[in-house]
Design a protein around this motif. Structure first.
Motif, short mmCIF file in Angstrom:
data_model
loop_
_atom_site.label_atom_id
_atom_site.label_comp_id
_atom_site.label_asym_id
_atom_site.label_seq_id
_atom_site.Cartn_x
_atom_site.Cartn_y
_atom_site.Cartn_z
N UNK A 158 7.25 4.09 -3.24
CA UNK A 158 6.82 2.69 -2.62
C UNK A 158 7.90 2.13 -1.87
N UNK A 159 9.08 2.38 -2.59
CA UNK A 159 10.46 1.84 -1.70
C UNK A 159 10.53 2.76 -0.34
N UNK A 160 10.54 4.08 -0.48
CA UNK A 160 10.53 5.11 0.69
C UNK A 160 9.54 4.54 1.81
N UNK A 161 8.56 4.41 1.21
CA UNK A 161 7.20 4.05 2.20
C UNK A 161 7.70 2.78 3.00
N UNK A 162 8.04 1.80 2.21
CA UNK A 162 8.28 0.43 2.84
C UNK A 162 9.60 0.68 3.87
N UNK A 163 10.56 1.59 3.57
CA UNK A 163 11.59 2.05 4.40
C UNK A 163 10.89 2.59 5.87
N UNK A 164 10.00 3.43 5.55
CA UNK A 164 8.98 4.14 6.76
C UNK A 164 8.45 3.16 7.57
N UNK A 165 7.79 1.96 6.92
CA UNK A 165 7.11 1.09 7.74
C UNK A 165 7.73 0.11 8.15
N UNK A 166 9.17 -0.23 7.93
CA UNK A 166 9.74 -1.29 8.04
C UNK A 166 9.93 -1.21 9.93
N UNK A 167 10.04 -2.32 10.33
CA UNK A 167 10.34 -2.41 11.86
C UNK A 167 9.15 -1.63 12.91
N UNK A 168 8.10 -1.16 11.94
CA UNK A 168 6.92 -0.56 12.84
C UNK A 168 5.76 -1.61 13.05
N UNK A 169 5.36 -2.01 14.15
CA UNK A 169 4.46 -2.99 14.35
C UNK A 169 3.03 -2.10 14.46
N UNK A 170 3.14 -1.06 14.24
CA UNK A 170 1.80 -0.24 14.06
C UNK A 170 1.24 -0.14 12.71
N UNK A 171 2.12 -0.55 11.94
CA UNK A 171 1.65 -0.62 10.38
C UNK A 171 0.37 -1.22 10.20
N UNK A 172 -0.62 -0.43 9.39
CA UNK A 172 -1.90 -1.08 9.07
C UNK A 172 -1.89 -1.60 7.79
N UNK A 173 -2.89 -2.49 7.53
CA UNK A 173 -3.27 -2.98 6.35
C UNK A 173 -3.06 -2.09 5.22
N UNK A 174 -3.91 -1.17 5.33
CA UNK A 174 -4.01 -0.15 4.41
C UNK A 174 -2.48 0.58 3.83
N UNK A 175 -1.79 0.84 4.87
CA UNK A 175 -0.37 1.10 4.58
C UNK A 175 0.43 0.19 3.77
N UNK A 176 0.29 -1.17 4.24
CA UNK A 176 1.04 -2.25 3.47
C UNK A 176 0.23 -2.47 1.94
N UNK A 177 -1.02 -2.20 1.80
CA UNK A 177 -1.36 -2.30 0.54
C UNK A 177 -0.95 -1.28 -0.49
N UNK A 178 -0.69 0.01 0.33
CA UNK A 178 -0.16 1.10 -0.52
C UNK A 178 1.18 0.90 -0.74
N UNK A 179 2.06 0.37 -0.09
CA UNK A 179 3.35 -0.04 -0.12
C UNK A 179 3.68 -0.95 -1.45
N UNK A 180 2.74 -2.05 -1.43
CA UNK A 180 2.96 -3.15 -2.61
C UNK A 180 2.26 -2.60 -3.80
N UNK A 181 1.22 -1.75 -3.73
CA UNK A 181 0.71 -0.82 -5.11
C UNK A 181 1.62 -0.17 -5.67
N UNK A 182 2.52 0.72 -4.97
CA UNK A 182 3.39 1.43 -5.40
C UNK A 182 4.92 0.44 -6.04
N UNK A 183 5.24 -0.54 -5.04
CA UNK A 183 6.40 -0.97 -5.48
C UNK A 183 6.34 -1.95 -6.44
N UNK A 184 5.42 -2.59 -6.70
CA UNK A 184 4.85 -3.88 -7.62
C UNK A 184 4.08 -3.59 -8.39
N UNK A 185 2.58 -3.46 -8.14
CA UNK A 185 1.60 -3.61 -9.25
C UNK A 185 1.58 -2.25 -9.61
#
Length: 337
Positions: A158-185
């Motif tokens: 999740x941490x790596x995925x957040x790095x990949x999506x950072x500063x990317x305005x094409x990030x989708x809601x699905x990708x965001x939910x994947x990040x927080x599902x991994x990082x936190x949940x």
């Protein structure tokens, strides 16, 4: 919302006091174990680890392990060491996060990396991960080891995925939910699940507690990401707008980009992708979030997960510990109002 505040209780503001009281004696033993296991002949290790552990927080994740064990009637002591392992995993990720994010403040105090530098923070984080795994091995359960080691791997992903999506305005809601599902949940889920595992409970109860923790963690992180644009610094223990300044693609921004016109999209590209920001940009960003209702929409997503967390607890009999966990769900939501 199933299981959450009813009409008669609406005037009572939920908090974590009931849960804290019910697990207080166990939590004191866990805290003593944490202090003991973070010791090392290398003086910098307990000094730095003690800094972030003593900074507090509510010990929510280990409390979930203690509470889930109590919810299913566990009478042994295994949950104590495993609660400490959960806290060590969490603390290690905080040390690493603060280095990655170049954070200077956590819960109102200077971060370990701000005091001692990045290298010691990363290495002490590694030490705490190792201590967590020692506690897992001492427990002797392959199921527990599978759950917590799996959670640790997913957190890193999740941490790596957040790095990949950072500063990317094409990030989708699905990708965001994947990040927080991994990082936190995932750690919320693991912390809750192992309480039933050590008690030898049926698979149905183990899965229900994993679902409860996963959904609570999702709601918790959604609220945190919303508060970055709407709360006072004193409430967060960090600067408001940190996520914006770091270019993190959290749900309020992802939804605002989905609704953005060309001018707004150019603003987001400049501030997030190109990291060219002025002092006025945070205020403008918050204005765009309010214009498109994305803070309210994020709150609604959090409520959806909170409802699912509450529904998962309905498998268990009504008792003080279940009511206390329902209070925690509602308390999580109330932070966003």
């Amino acid at each position: 919302m199933p299981g959450l505040t009813n009409t008669a209780e609406a005037a009572r503001k939920p908090d974590m006091s009931a849960l804290s009281a019910l697990v207080d004696s166990d939590l004191k033993r866990v805290n003593a174990l944490i202090l003991d296991r973070m010791q090392s002949p290398v003086a910098l290790i307990p000094q730095l680890a003690g800094h972030i552990i003593a900074a507090g927080g509510k010990r929510l994740r280990p409390m979930l392990t203690l509470a889930s064990a109590k919810l299913v009637g566990y009478r042994g002591d295994r949950h104590l060491a495993l609660s400490a392992a959960v806290e060590f995993i969490h603390t290690a990720t905080l040390l690493h996060d603060d280095v990655v994010d170049a954070s200077d403040l956590r819960r109102g105090l200077a971060t370990a990396n701000a005091v001692w530098g990045n290298k010691p923070s990363v290495l002490v984080g590694d030490f705490l991960f190792s201590r967590a795994f020692q506690l897992m091995v001492e427990d002797g359960s392959l199921d527990v080891l599978r759950i917590l080691s799996g959670a640790s791997a997913v957190i890193a992903e999740g941490e790596v995925l957040q790095l990949v999506t950072a500063n990317d305005i094409e990030t989708t809601e699905e990708a965001y939910l994947q990040v927080i599902g991994a990082k936190t949940a995932v750690l919320f889920a693991a912390a809750s699940e192992i309480g039933a595992v050590v008690a030898g409970r049926p698979e149905e109860e183990i899965k229900a507690l994993a679902r409860f923790g996963q959904s609570l963690g999702m709601a918790f992180q959604l609220i945190d990401d919303m508060l970055d644009f709407s709360a006072r610094e004193a409430e967060l223990g960090k600067s408001v707008g940190d996520d914006f300044r770091d270019g993190k693609m959290t749900l309020p921004i992802v939804l605002a980009l989905k609704a953005a016109d060309d001018t707004e999209r150019a603003f987001w590209r400049r501030t997030l992708e190109e990291q060219e920001q002025t002092d006025a940009d945070l205020g403008h960003a918050i204005g765009l979030l309010r214009k498109h209702g994305t803070l309210d929409a994020t709150m609604e997503r959090a409520r959806f997960y909170a409802e699912d967390a509450a529904a998962a607890l309905m498998l268990f009999p009504d008792q003080p510990i279940r009511r206390a966990l329902l209070d925690v769900i509602e308390f999580c939501l109330q932070r966003g109002y």
